[in-house]
Design a protein around this motif. Structure first.
Motif, PDB file in Angstrom:
ATOM      1  N   UNK A  50      85.113  68.787  19.076  1.00  0.00           N
ATOM      2  CA  UNK A  50      84.773  68.280  17.738  1.00  0.00           C
ATOM      3  C   UNK A  50      86.032  68.175  16.882  1.00  0.00           C
ATOM      4  N   UNK A  51      87.133  67.846  17.562  1.00  0.00           N
ATOM      5  CA  UNK A  51      88.400  67.685  16.851  1.00  0.00           C
ATOM      6  C   UNK A  51      88.665  66.233  16.530  1.00  0.00           C
ATOM      7  N   UNK A  52      87.986  65.298  17.201  1.00  0.00           N
ATOM      8  CA  UNK A  52      88.270  63.888  16.987  1.00  0.00           C
ATOM      9  C   UNK A  52      86.986  63.077  17.031  1.00  0.00           C
ATOM     10  N   UNK A  53      87.005  61.970  16.308  1.00  0.00           N
ATOM     11  CA  UNK A  53      85.946  60.972  16.354  1.00  0.00           C
ATOM     12  C   UNK A  53      86.419  59.877  17.299  1.00  0.00           C
ATOM     13  N   UNK A  54      85.665  59.623  18.361  1.00  0.00           N
ATOM     14  CA  UNK A  54      86.045  58.608  19.337  1.00  0.00           C
ATOM     15  C   UNK A  54      85.415  57.280  18.929  1.00  0.00           C
ATOM     16  N   UNK A  55      86.253  56.255  18.783  1.00  0.00           N
ATOM     17  CA  UNK A  55      85.812  54.941  18.315  1.00  0.00           C
ATOM     18  C   UNK A  55      86.260  53.885  19.325  1.00  0.00           C
ATOM     19  N   UNK A  56      85.358  52.994  19.688  1.00  0.00           N
ATOM     20  CA  UNK A  56      85.730  51.906  20.600  1.00  0.00           C
ATOM     21  C   UNK A  56      84.675  51.675  21.653  1.00  0.00           C
ATOM     22  N   UNK A  57      85.111  51.522  22.889  1.00  0.00           N
ATOM     23  CA  UNK A  57      84.223  51.220  24.009  1.00  0.00           C
ATOM     24  C   UNK A  57      84.123  52.415  24.947  1.00  0.00           C
ATOM     25  N   UNK A  58      83.038  52.445  25.751  1.00  0.00           N
ATOM     26  CA  UNK A  58      82.917  53.466  26.794  1.00  0.00           C
ATOM     27  C   UNK A  58      84.084  53.312  27.769  1.00  0.00           C
ATOM     28  N   UNK A  59      84.709  54.406  28.133  1.00  0.00           N
ATOM     29  CA  UNK A  59      85.873  54.342  29.009  1.00  0.00           C
ATOM     30  C   UNK A  59      85.449  54.022  30.444  1.00  0.00           C
ATOM     31  N   UNK A  60      86.431  53.796  31.294  1.00  0.00           N
ATOM     32  CA  UNK A  60      86.168  53.255  32.619  1.00  0.00           C
ATOM     33  C   UNK A  60      85.399  54.219  33.518  1.00  0.00           C
ATOM     34  N   UNK A  79      71.479  60.373   5.192  1.00  0.00           N
ATOM     35  CA  UNK A  79      70.495  61.089   6.004  1.00  0.00           C
ATOM     36  C   UNK A  79      70.758  62.585   5.988  1.00  0.00           C
ATOM     37  N   UNK A  80      72.018  62.965   6.151  1.00  0.00           N
ATOM     38  CA  UNK A  80      72.377  64.388   6.189  1.00  0.00           C
ATOM     39  C   UNK A  80      72.117  65.047   4.838  1.00  0.00           C
ATOM     40  N   UNK A  81      72.468  64.362   3.759  1.00  0.00           N
ATOM     41  CA  UNK A  81      72.246  64.918   2.424  1.00  0.00           C
ATOM     42  C   UNK A  81      70.756  65.080   2.132  1.00  0.00           C
ATOM     43  N   UNK A  82      69.984  64.058   2.398  1.00  0.00           N
ATOM     44  CA  UNK A  82      68.558  64.129   2.089  1.00  0.00           C
ATOM     45  C   UNK A  82      67.848  65.194   2.922  1.00  0.00           C
ATOM     46  N   UNK A  83      68.193  65.281   4.199  1.00  0.00           N
ATOM     47  CA  UNK A  83      67.571  66.297   5.051  1.00  0.00           C
ATOM     48  C   UNK A  83      67.867  67.699   4.542  1.00  0.00           C
ATOM     49  N   UNK A  84      69.127  67.944   4.210  1.00  0.00           N
ATOM     50  CA  UNK A  84      69.522  69.275   3.756  1.00  0.00           C
ATOM     51  C   UNK A  84      69.001  69.620   2.377  1.00  0.00           C
ATOM     52  N   UNK A  85      69.152  68.694   1.428  1.00  0.00           N
ATOM     53  CA  UNK A  85      68.753  68.972   0.049  1.00  0.00           C
ATOM     54  C   UNK A  85      67.245  69.145  -0.072  1.00  0.00           C
ATOM     55  N   UNK A  86      66.478  68.341   0.628  1.00  0.00           N
ATOM     56  CA  UNK A  86      65.020  68.475   0.558  1.00  0.00           C
ATOM     57  C   UNK A  86      64.553  69.777   1.213  1.00  0.00           C
ATOM     58  N   UNK A  87      65.228  70.202   2.269  1.00  0.00           N
ATOM     59  CA  UNK A  87      64.858  71.464   2.913  1.00  0.00           C
ATOM     60  C   UNK A  87      65.158  72.649   1.994  1.00  0.00           C
ATOM     61  N   UNK A 115      78.900  74.125   1.426  1.00  0.00           N
ATOM     62  CA  UNK A 115      79.094  74.626   2.787  1.00  0.00           C
ATOM     63  C   UNK A 115      78.608  73.651   3.852  1.00  0.00           C
ATOM     64  N   UNK A 116      78.382  72.402   3.470  1.00  0.00           N
ATOM     65  CA  UNK A 116      77.923  71.413   4.443  1.00  0.00           C
ATOM     66  C   UNK A 116      79.009  71.075   5.457  1.00  0.00           C
ATOM     67  N   UNK A 117      78.599  70.896   6.694  1.00  0.00           N
ATOM     68  CA  UNK A 117      79.506  70.433   7.744  1.00  0.00           C
ATOM     69  C   UNK A 117      79.416  68.910   7.809  1.00  0.00           C
ATOM     70  N   UNK A 118      80.463  68.240   7.359  1.00  0.00           N
ATOM     71  CA  UNK A 118      80.478  66.782   7.305  1.00  0.00           C
ATOM     72  C   UNK A 118      81.338  66.177   8.407  1.00  0.00           C
ATOM     73  N   UNK A 119      81.647  66.980   9.435  1.00  0.00           N
ATOM     74  CA  UNK A 119      82.567  66.514  10.476  1.00  0.00           C
ATOM     75  C   UNK A 119      82.001  65.347  11.275  1.00  0.00           C
ATOM     76  N   UNK A 120      80.668  65.216  11.324  1.00  0.00           N
ATOM     77  CA  UNK A 120      80.058  64.150  12.127  1.00  0.00           C
ATOM     78  C   UNK A 120      79.739  62.900  11.318  1.00  0.00           C
ATOM     79  N   UNK A 121      80.035  62.898  10.024  1.00  0.00           N
ATOM     80  CA  UNK A 121      79.688  61.758   9.172  1.00  0.00           C
ATOM     81  C   UNK A 121      80.690  60.627   9.394  1.00  0.00           C
ATOM     82  N   UNK A 122      80.192  59.471   9.853  1.00  0.00           N
ATOM     83  CA  UNK A 122      81.065  58.333  10.111  1.00  0.00           C
ATOM     84  C   UNK A 122      80.576  57.068   9.407  1.00  0.00           C
TER      85      UNK A 122
END
Length: 368
Positions: A155-165, A275-283, A261-268
């Motif tokens: 979870x150190x990088x966001x991979x962007x592009x095509x599926x590799x070979x 979606x992440x905000x509404x799910x968390x705030x409503x809960x 304290x939200x983890x936003x590492x997956x937000x792209x």
């Protein structure tokens, strides 16, 4: 098949020749927005890395260390040396301890080797609070795939592009007897962390976090980094809005703590964020009416009406006759009862004190 060309032994190359060979497959620059860009077309092995580490740190890495985010471009990297993996991962590993990132099985020797990050690096690691994006294509193969997979799993990088070979980690060309024919076979395999047989990328390729054609991957990556750069400001403004306007005041401290304290590492994307905000705030608030939406400015809106629409004026003059007053209230206020017995009230204009006093009986009957 032709016999493979034999590359000169590394030990016979001068330092200048090693540097020249490395620079052919390496490009770096600082893009707009203080985004570092590093394109690597071949992953050097430990022997080259150890000899050129000082050169790389002084001439490449130090120029990228001051950037706010980093794009590692592996779209044209079709292979490399397994022994070079720890060097790439270590400079992007934000932790202070060594990390076991892979276990490699070698077929000719029937042995396994664990791959760990280096206990220390020359220079500095890339900051843990800085985003890293890895670009991939359908040609990204071998060691480059392993690096992309490891960084994604960490979870150190966001991979962007095509599926590799989805090729082999390492290939070897073997002569068939005494002929001029050669057979290329895979000789190494990634077993995954700790050698527990976890699913790896071989055969299936590395699936990007954000899929897009390879030629558009850099543009997409920069758009993602622009969004992620804005996230702290978005969270701060949302916290301020909750303090000022949210009517269930007893739940505000919990909401503010959740946002901080939200983890936003997956937000792209904006959709991910909403979606992440509404799910968390409503809960946290137990309030399904608490909704976050994307509001686009007129500069980014499309449609001919957006260019000429003016903000509605305040209601200051009240007509004399009864029918006109009722019509005015109906035009200002939109009222309905939604499914679930939820009342809905919308008004785009407001009245000054004098007009409101006259219209109060009509508002009470027709709206409230």
């Amino acid at each position: 098949l032709e016999a493979p060309r034999q590359a000169p032994a590394l030990m016979n190359l001068t330092l200048e020749e090693l540097i020249a060979g490395l620079q052919n497959g390496l490009r770096h620059e600082v893009l707009e927005g203080n985004v570092g860009y590093l394109r690597v077309d071949d992953i050097p092995g430990q022997e080259v890395m150890s000899k050129l580490r000082s050169f790389l740190v002084a001439n490449v890495w130090r120029k990228l260390m001051g950037t706010s985010a980093l794009v590692l471009d592996l779209r044209h990297c079709t292979g490399g040396h397994i022994s070079g993996i720890p060097y790439v991962i270590s400079y992007l590993h934000p932790g202070n301890t060594v990390l076991h990132v892979d276990t490699i099985y070698d077929r000719p020797s029937n042995t396994t080797t664990e791959i760990w990050t280096l206990p220390e690096v020359l220079g500095e690691n890339y900051g843990a609070d800085k985003d890293v994006v890895v670009l991939t294509s359908g040609r990204t193969g071998g060691v480059a795939e392993d690096i992309a997979y490891i960084l994604k799993q960490m979870r150190r990088a966001i991979v962007v592009g095509e599926r590799t070979v989805g090729g082999a980690l390492d290939l070897q060309k073997l002569r068939i007897g005494q002929s001029d024919f050669f057979l290329t076979v895979p000789v190494s395999r990634s077993l995954g962390p700790l050698g527990k047989g976890s699913q790896t990328w071989e055969g299936s390729g590395v699936l990007p976090c954000v899929g897009t054609p390879a030629e558009q991957a850099l543009e997409k990556a920069l758009a993602i980094l622009t969004l992620r750069r804005a996230l702290p400001g978005v969270i701060q403004r949302l916290q301020e809005a909750l303090r000022e306007y949210y009517t269930l005041v007893d739940r505000v401290p919990a909401l503010l703590h959740h946002l901080a304290n939200m983890d936003l590492s997956s937000v792209v994307s904006e959709e991910d964020l909403v979606t992440k905000l509404n799910t968390g705030l409503q809960a946290v608030s137990e309030d399904p009416r608490l909704l976050v939406q994307v509001v686009r400015s007129k500069e980014t809106s499309s449609g001919p009406e957006d260019e000429t629409e003016e903000p509605p004026e305040m209601v200051s003059e009240v007509p004399e006759d009864e029918a006109s007053r009722r019509a005015l209230v109906d035009s200002v206020f939109q009222v309905s009862v939604l499914p679930g017995n939820v009342g809905y009230l919308r008004f785009d204009r407001f009245s000054d004190a004098s007009a409101l006093g006259v219209l109060a009986p009509y508002i009470l009957r027709q709206v409230w």
